[in-house]
Design a protein around this motif. Structure first.
Motif, mmCIF file in Angstrom:
data_model
loop_
_atom_site.group_PDB
_atom_site.id
_atom_site.type_symbol
_atom_site.label_atom_id
_atom_site.label_comp_id
_atom_site.label_asym_id
_atom_site.label_seq_id
_atom_site.Cartn_x
_atom_site.Cartn_y
_atom_site.Cartn_z
ATOM 1 N N ILE A 157 -30.544 -45.348 102.024
ATOM 2 C CA ILE A 157 -30.262 -43.968 101.626
ATOM 3 C C ILE A 157 -28.759 -43.930 101.359
ATOM 4 N N LEU A 158 -28.412 -43.664 100.130
ATOM 5 C CA LEU A 158 -27.005 -43.693 99.713
ATOM 6 C C LEU A 158 -26.554 -42.292 99.357
ATOM 7 N N ASN A 159 -25.560 -41.786 100.097
ATOM 8 C CA ASN A 159 -25.026 -40.458 99.789
ATOM 9 C C ASN A 159 -23.715 -40.614 99.036
ATOM 10 N N ILE A 160 -23.655 -40.027 97.851
ATOM 11 C CA ILE A 160 -22.385 -40.031 97.111
ATOM 12 C C ILE A 160 -21.834 -38.614 97.113
ATOM 13 N N GLY A 161 -21.115 -38.288 98.190
ATOM 14 C CA GLY A 161 -20.387 -37.020 98.280
ATOM 15 C C GLY A 161 -18.943 -37.312 97.921
ATOM 16 N N GLY A 162 -17.997 -36.637 98.563
ATOM 17 C CA GLY A 162 -16.591 -36.947 98.328
ATOM 18 C C GLY A 162 -16.327 -38.399 98.699
ATOM 19 N N ASN A 186 -17.154 -39.228 95.087
ATOM 20 C CA ASN A 186 -16.646 -38.443 93.954
ATOM 21 C C ASN A 186 -15.170 -38.099 94.091
ATOM 22 N N MET A 187 -14.590 -38.403 95.255
ATOM 23 C CA MET A 187 -13.259 -37.885 95.570
ATOM 24 C C MET A 187 -12.201 -38.279 94.532
ATOM 25 N N GLU A 201 -35.501 -50.670 98.071
ATOM 26 C CA GLU A 201 -35.357 -49.442 97.275
ATOM 27 C C GLU A 201 -34.161 -48.649 97.760
ATOM 28 N N VAL A 202 -33.555 -47.920 96.809
ATOM 29 C CA VAL A 202 -32.365 -47.125 97.115
ATOM 30 C C VAL A 202 -32.618 -45.682 96.683
ATOM 31 N N PHE A 203 -32.396 -44.749 97.616
ATOM 32 C CA PHE A 203 -32.505 -43.325 97.295
ATOM 33 C C PHE A 203 -31.112 -42.714 97.358
ATOM 34 N N VAL A 204 -30.754 -42.002 96.291
ATOM 35 C CA VAL A 204 -29.389 -41.483 96.183
ATOM 36 C C VAL A 204 -29.364 -39.984 96.464
ATOM 37 N N THR A 205 -28.392 -39.564 97.252
ATOM 38 C CA THR A 205 -28.227 -38.149 97.586
ATOM 39 C C THR A 205 -26.798 -37.728 97.263
ATOM 40 N N GLY A 206 -26.532 -36.421 97.368
ATOM 41 C CA GLY A 206 -25.183 -35.912 97.135
ATOM 42 C C GLY A 206 -24.939 -35.637 95.666
ATOM 43 N N GLY A 207 -23.832 -34.965 95.399
ATOM 44 C CA GLY A 207 -23.503 -34.565 94.031
ATOM 45 C C GLY A 207 -23.393 -35.736 93.072
ATOM 46 N N GLY A 208 -23.016 -36.910 93.599
ATOM 47 C CA GLY A 208 -22.884 -38.092 92.737
ATOM 48 C C GLY A 208 -24.187 -38.492 92.078
#
Ligand SMILES: Nc1ncnc2c1ncn2[C@@H]1O[C@H](COP(=O)(O)OP(=O)(O)O)[C@@H](O)[C@H]1O
Ligand SMILES: [Mg+2]
Length: 397
Positions: free
Chosen positions: A183-188, A213-214, A318-325
């Motif tokens: 689980i990959l979160n792309i926030g700041g 995203n920072m 498998e990779v699940f992406v979260t966050g604004g990115g």
């Protein structure tokens, strides 16, 4: 736990609650209205409504100054904390209104607050510290609903990074018996959780990989003023070409090779890091679009590098992406290409809107707190012992 609070929750087999989150991007408050079961070991969580309220520009600028180390007084911090709590309460009422839900019928709120300083162990200071403003006490007072917040400080007090906290929720809510998941979160900041199939909490590997995203956001606002807060759909970045030498140079930052536990924030990847990237790219005659594409490439390559370095070889299905990115097509496209043939999907595929995921997690962390359950993976944060994170502020009776 107060007599009243205990009575209002014990015996229920289902809670309706709200999670509130604002990350290092400082873009605004994400609110998730969530139904969850009280089943201790096999909880079920369902997102009923989600909303995202942008911070007013002036508040966002003041928070960025504060996080960036501007000279401010304790009074300034106190006042900003109130403004953050008001914004969080606003997001709470907004998501209730959208769901047609009576605010007083909400069982509890889980709030992340707004991080304005994060100095975990290993940062070079003799003591560690972390500060989330917008206190649970204020949010409980403003909403009338019992609020759990301040999740990070207890962990930092006993040697933990205070981050990332989402991996506990990923383990409890999103692990699989048949696939090795990331689980990959792309926030700041970007952070990832590796959940080996059928694994136990000790097998989870999770850490902040680096900037999400920072850097892209900082550069976009400088290079394209008055074009909004971020590169919508990654349009500008997709028009540019990454400058390879610059990506490689920026990847020499010692954070990327340091072994987990580790966590990052403005200290590592705030504006000075972004300016260093821009200066290096300018020296290569990069266009504004190229600068953005370079920042996107840095985000993606540091994530891929971290997966190769710190996760078992060939161990990701498998990779699940979260966050604004997940909504930046330049970023998502580069990630898919870099990880192929591993399937990469927004976490929406698991029934959670990518933007809502972390808000859902803070509602769940609050559930654990109120049920007196340890809600942190020690192997992830490095805390010296198990504990129940979160400060409980009582709602109006
Ligand atoms: N439609 C979009 N196109 C491109 N980037 C987006 C889009 N939506 C969100 N983002 C990016 O996501 C960021 C916010 O991500 P978020 O998950 O809220 O991070 P944080 O947890 O740090 O607040 C924005 O600042 C922006 O960079
Ligand atoms: Mg955000």
């Amino acid at each position: 736990m107060s007599h009243h609070l205990w009575h209002s929750l014990v015996g229920k087999d289902r809670f309706t609650c709200v999670g509130l989150m604002s990350g290092t991007s400082m873009d605004g408050v994400d609110a998730a209205l969530v139904a969850m079961t009280a089943n201790p070991e096999h909880p079920r969580v369902e997102v009923i409504e989600f909303s995202s309220l942008p911070y007013p520009d002036s508040l966002r600028e003041s928070l960025a100054d504060l996080a960036g180390g501007a000279a401010v007084t304790a009074e300034d911090v106190a006042l900003l904390s109130t403004s953050v709590a008001v914004a969080f309460a606003g997001a709470f009422f907004d998501v209730c209104r959208r769901a047609g839900q009576e605010p007083r019928a909400i069982d509890f709120v889980g709030s992340h607050g707004q991080t304005v300083a994060h100095v975990p162990p290993g940062s070079g200071s003799p003591v560690a510290g972390t500060l989330q403003i917008g206190s649970p006490a204020m949010i409980a007072a403003l909403t009338g609903v019992t609020t759990v917040g301040d999740f990070r400080s207890g962990d930092v007090a006993i040697g933990g990074q205070g981050a990332p906290l989402a991996p506990y929720c990923d383990f409890m809510l999103r692990r699989s018996h048949s696939t090795n998941r990331v689980i990959l979160n792309i926030g700041g900041i970007s952070n990832l959780t590796y959940l080996p199939k059928g694994g136990s909490p000790e097998n989870v590997i999770a850490f902040d990989a680096g900037p999400g995203n920072m850097v892209v956001d900082t550069l976009f606002r400088a290079l394209f003023p008055a074009r909004g807060a971020y590169d919508e759909d990654g349009v500008r970045a997709r028009a540019g070409t990454p400058v390879r030498e610059v990506v490689e140079r920026m990847m020499r930052h010692p954070y990327f090779v340091a072994s987990p536990p580790k966590s990052a924030g403005h200290r590592e990847f705030g504006p000075p890091f972004a300016w260093a990237l821009k200066t290096a790219a300018d020296a290569e005659n990069a266009s504004s679009e190229d600068v953005l594409a370079t920042a996107v490439a840095l985000t993606i390559e540091t994530i891929v590098d971290a997966m190769q370095r710190f996760l078992p070889q060939g161990g990701v299905d498998e990779v699940f992406v979260t966050g604004g990115g997940a909504r930046n097509r330049a970023m998502f496209g580069q990630l898919e290409a870099a990880l192929a043939p591993i399937p990469v999907e927004p976490i929406d595929a698991l029934g959670i809107p990518a933007e809502a995921k972390e808000a859902v997690d803070f509602a769940f962390l609050a559930r654990e707190s109120l049920m007196g359950r340890s809600n942190v993976l020690r192997a992830v944060t490095g805390a010296s012992h198990a504990l129940v994170l979160g400060t409980i502020a009582r709602g109006t009776e």
